[in-house]
Design a protein around this motif. Structure first.
Motif, PDB file in Angstrom:
ATOM      1  N   LYS A 192       0.835  -1.198   0.000  1.00 11.60           N
ATOM      2  CA  LYS A 192       0.000   0.000   0.000  1.00 11.60           C
ATOM      3  C   LYS A 192       0.873   1.253   0.000  1.00 11.60           C
ATOM      4  O   LYS A 192       1.795   1.381   0.802  1.00 11.60           O
ATOM      5  N   GLY A 193       0.593   2.158  -0.919  1.00  9.74           N
ATOM      6  CA  GLY A 193       1.314   3.417  -1.001  1.00  9.74           C
ATOM      7  C   GLY A 193       2.632   3.330  -1.758  1.00  9.74           C
ATOM      8  O   GLY A 193       3.305   4.339  -1.937  1.00  9.74           O
ATOM      9  N   LYS A 194       3.008   2.167  -2.192  1.00  5.71           N
ATOM     10  CA  LYS A 194       4.249   1.986  -2.957  1.00  5.71           C
ATOM     11  C   LYS A 194       3.883   1.821  -4.430  1.00  5.71           C
ATOM     12  O   LYS A 194       2.884   1.217  -4.765  1.00  5.71           O
ATOM     13  N   HIS A 195       4.707   2.361  -5.278  1.00 10.72           N
ATOM     14  CA  HIS A 195       4.468   2.248  -6.720  1.00 10.72           C
ATOM     15  C   HIS A 195       5.226   1.035  -7.228  1.00 10.72           C
ATOM     16  O   HIS A 195       6.362   1.125  -7.666  1.00 10.72           O
ATOM     17  N   LEU A 196       4.563  -0.109  -7.133  1.00  4.66           N
ATOM     18  CA  LEU A 196       5.167  -1.381  -7.510  1.00  4.66           C
ATOM     19  C   LEU A 196       4.283  -2.115  -8.501  1.00  4.66           C
ATOM     20  O   LEU A 196       3.062  -1.992  -8.469  1.00  4.66           O
ATOM     21  N   SER A 197       4.925  -2.909  -9.320  1.00  3.18           N
ATOM     22  CA  SER A 197       4.209  -3.863 -10.152  1.00  3.18           C
ATOM     23  C   SER A 197       4.046  -5.121  -9.297  1.00  3.18           C
ATOM     24  O   SER A 197       5.035  -5.700  -8.850  1.00  3.18           O
ATOM     25  N   THR A 198       2.796  -5.514  -9.030  1.00  2.43           N
ATOM     26  CA  THR A 198       2.559  -6.632  -8.113  1.00  2.43           C
ATOM     27  C   THR A 198       1.597  -7.642  -8.711  1.00  2.43           C
ATOM     28  O   THR A 198       0.869  -7.356  -9.661  1.00  2.43           O
ATOM     29  N   GLU A 199       1.626  -8.800  -8.085  1.00  7.93           N
ATOM     30  CA  GLU A 199       0.738  -9.894  -8.490  1.00  7.93           C
ATOM     31  C   GLU A 199       0.516 -10.783  -7.272  1.00  7.93           C
ATOM     32  O   GLU A 199       1.429 -10.985  -6.471  1.00  7.93           O
ATOM     33  N   TRP A 200      -0.674 -11.333  -7.145  1.00  8.96           N
ATOM     34  CA  TRP A 200      -0.996 -12.253  -6.053  1.00  8.96           C
ATOM     35  C   TRP A 200      -1.345 -13.606  -6.659  1.00  8.96           C
ATOM     36  O   TRP A 200      -2.168 -13.700  -7.575  1.00  8.96           O
ATOM     37  N   ARG A 201      -0.685 -14.656  -6.164  1.00  6.69           N
ATOM     38  CA  ARG A 201      -0.948 -16.009  -6.648  1.00  6.69           C
ATOM     39  C   ARG A 201      -1.316 -16.909  -5.475  1.00  6.69           C
ATOM     40  O   ARG A 201      -0.680 -16.857  -4.429  1.00  6.69           O
ATOM     41  N   THR A 202      -2.313 -17.755  -5.705  1.00  2.00           N
ATOM     42  CA  THR A 202      -2.713 -18.749  -4.719  1.00  2.00           C
ATOM     43  C   THR A 202      -2.898 -20.078  -5.440  1.00  2.00           C
ATOM     44  O   THR A 202      -3.549 -20.129  -6.484  1.00  2.00           O
ATOM     45  N   VAL A 203      -2.304 -21.137  -4.879  1.00  3.68           N
ATOM     46  CA  VAL A 203      -2.486 -22.474  -5.426  1.00  3.68           C
ATOM     47  C   VAL A 203      -2.792 -23.431  -4.277  1.00  3.68           C
ATOM     48  O   VAL A 203      -2.502 -23.135  -3.119  1.00  3.68           O
ATOM     49  N   THR A 204      -3.371 -24.555  -4.609  1.00  6.96           N
ATOM     50  CA  THR A 204      -3.627 -25.587  -3.621  1.00  6.96           C
ATOM     51  C   THR A 204      -2.587 -26.683  -3.795  1.00  6.96           C
ATOM     52  O   THR A 204      -2.385 -27.185  -4.891  1.00  6.96           O
ATOM     53  N   GLY A 205      -1.911 -27.013  -2.705  1.00 10.48           N
ATOM     54  CA  GLY A 205      -0.881 -28.039  -2.750  1.00 10.48           C
ATOM     55  C   GLY A 205       0.006 -27.942  -1.523  1.00 10.48           C
ATOM     56  O   GLY A 205      -0.316 -27.252  -0.558  1.00 10.48           O
ATOM     57  N   TYR A 206       1.124 -28.628  -1.590  1.00  8.35           N
ATOM     58  CA  TYR A 206       2.094 -28.586  -0.491  1.00  8.35           C
ATOM     59  C   TYR A 206       3.069 -27.450  -0.772  1.00  8.35           C
ATOM     60  O   TYR A 206       3.609 -27.328  -1.871  1.00  8.35           O
ATOM     61  N   VAL A 207       3.308 -26.620   0.231  1.00  9.99           N
ATOM     62  CA  VAL A 207       4.043 -25.377   0.033  1.00  9.99           C
ATOM     63  C   VAL A 207       5.445 -25.597  -0.518  1.00  9.99           C
ATOM     64  O   VAL A 207       5.884 -24.839  -1.391  1.00  9.99           O
ATOM     65  N   ASP A 208       6.158 -26.613  -0.073  1.00 11.34           N
ATOM     66  CA  ASP A 208       7.521 -26.798  -0.570  1.00 11.34           C
ATOM     67  C   ASP A 208       7.526 -27.176  -2.056  1.00 11.34           C
ATOM     68  O   ASP A 208       8.358 -26.686  -2.830  1.00 11.34           O
ATOM     69  N   ASP A 209       6.591 -27.996  -2.485  1.00 12.72           N
ATOM     70  CA  ASP A 209       6.502 -28.364  -3.898  1.00 12.72           C
ATOM     71  C   ASP A 209       6.058 -27.185  -4.757  1.00 12.72           C
ATOM     72  O   ASP A 209       6.651 -26.898  -5.800  1.00 12.72           O
ATOM     73  N   GLU A 210       5.016 -26.506  -4.334  1.00 16.05           N
ATOM     74  CA  GLU A 210       4.446 -25.417  -5.129  1.00 16.05           C
ATOM     75  C   GLU A 210       5.371 -24.205  -5.190  1.00 16.05           C
ATOM     76  O   GLU A 210       5.463 -23.539  -6.222  1.00 16.05           O
ATOM     77  N   LEU A 211       6.062 -23.909  -4.095  1.00 14.21           N
ATOM     78  CA  LEU A 211       7.003 -22.790  -4.098  1.00 14.21           C
ATOM     79  C   LEU A 211       8.164 -23.069  -5.045  1.00 14.21           C
ATOM     80  O   LEU A 211       8.628 -22.178  -5.750  1.00 14.21           O
ATOM     81  N   SER A 212       8.616 -24.309  -5.097  1.00 16.78           N
ATOM     82  CA  SER A 212       9.691 -24.682  -6.015  1.00 16.78           C
ATOM     83  C   SER A 212       9.262 -24.508  -7.470  1.00 16.78           C
ATOM     84  O   SER A 212      10.059 -24.089  -8.313  1.00 16.78           O
ATOM     85  N   ILE A 213       8.024 -24.809  -7.767  1.00 18.75           N
ATOM     86  CA  ILE A 213       7.517 -24.631  -9.130  1.00 18.75           C
ATOM     87  C   ILE A 213       7.431 -23.151  -9.476  1.00 18.75           C
ATOM     88  O   ILE A 213       7.892 -22.717 -10.538  1.00 18.75           O
ATOM     89  N   GLN A 214       6.874 -22.345  -8.577  1.00 23.67           N
ATOM     90  CA  GLN A 214       6.737 -20.908  -8.833  1.00 23.67           C
ATOM     91  C   GLN A 214       8.088 -20.205  -8.895  1.00 23.67           C
ATOM     92  O   GLN A 214       8.243 -19.188  -9.574  1.00 23.67           O
ATOM     93  N   ALA A 215       9.078 -20.737  -8.191  1.00 23.44           N
ATOM     94  CA  ALA A 215      10.404 -20.120  -8.156  1.00 23.44           C
ATOM     95  C   ALA A 215      11.099 -20.173  -9.504  1.00 23.44           C
ATOM     96  O   ALA A 215      12.038 -19.410  -9.753  1.00 23.44           O
ATOM     97  N   ARG A 216      10.668 -21.041 -10.378  1.00 25.67           N
ATOM     98  CA  ARG A 216      11.270 -21.137 -11.720  1.00 25.67           C
ATOM     99  C   ARG A 216      11.121 -19.840 -12.495  1.00 25.67           C
ATOM    100  O   ARG A 216      11.868 -19.584 -13.433  1.00 25.67           O
ATOM    101  N   TYR A 217      10.134 -19.045 -12.127  1.00 26.22           N
ATOM    102  CA  TYR A 217       9.814 -17.836 -12.892  1.00 26.22           C
ATOM    103  C   TYR A 217      10.240 -16.563 -12.176  1.00 26.22           C
ATOM    104  O   TYR A 217       9.748 -15.488 -12.507  1.00 26.22           O
TER     105      TYR A 217
END
Length: 165
Positions: free
Chosen positions: A84-109
């Motif tokens: 809030k109040g910061k001029h940033l390019s942002t995005e919110w992502r939510t997935v269903t799964g196990y956090v260690d597996d899903e975070l590793s997949i998202q980290a590729r990008y």
């Protein structure tokens, strides 16, 4: 060196605000795209029965849904407050799964992943998430202490001993 995309793990823990503060400061410094990431843990029904009587699955699933919705709302609210109040390019992502597996997949990008140090108080987030993420992705992982920290400075000190020891 600059970062184009910074991925920050957002959970419902009390230390998420520290993590988001550091990630937002880095995103501002490098004019990077900040991605807030939350994982909804999957529903796991119990596998045991008591004398042939089944469980009331509706109540269990309703309780599960309320719990994950509360966690997601808290994580999303913390992300919104941090940007809030910061001029940033942002995005919110939510997935269903196990956090260690899903975070590793998202980290590729992303060029940098920001995660939190394990809190001594037990949480839903695995305590070895930073290690698992670093080893599984090969990406730089910034671990923010659960007690909080300022964004890293502009000068880095790297120690290296080129000997075989």
């Amino acid at each position: 060196m600059g970062y184009k995309t910074i991925l920050v793990h957002c959970d419902a823990g009390k230390s998420v605000s520290h993590r988001l503060e550091v990630a937002a400061a880095l995103a501002q410094r490098f004019d990077a795209h900040l991605v807030g990431f939350h994982t909804r843990r999957p529903f796991e029904a119990p596998v045991f029965l008591d004398g042939g009587v089944g469980f009331p699955m509706d109540d269990m699933f309703r309780s599960y849904e309320e719990g994950v919705q509360t966690e997601e709302t808290a994580a999303s609210a913390a992300f919104t407050t941090a940007i809030k109040g910061k001029h940033l390019s942002t995005e919110w992502r939510t997935v269903t799964g196990y956090v260690d597996d899903e975070l590793s997949i998202q980290a590729r990008y992303a060029e940098l992943i920001v995660v939190g140090q394990a809190d001594p108080v037990a949480t839903v987030t695995p305590s070895d998430l930073p290690e698992v993420t670093a080893l599984a992705t090969g990406r730089p992982v910034l671990v923010v202490p659960y007690i909080g920290a300022k964004a890293p400075g502009k000068v880095a000190l790297v120690c290296w001993n080129a000997s075989r020891e």
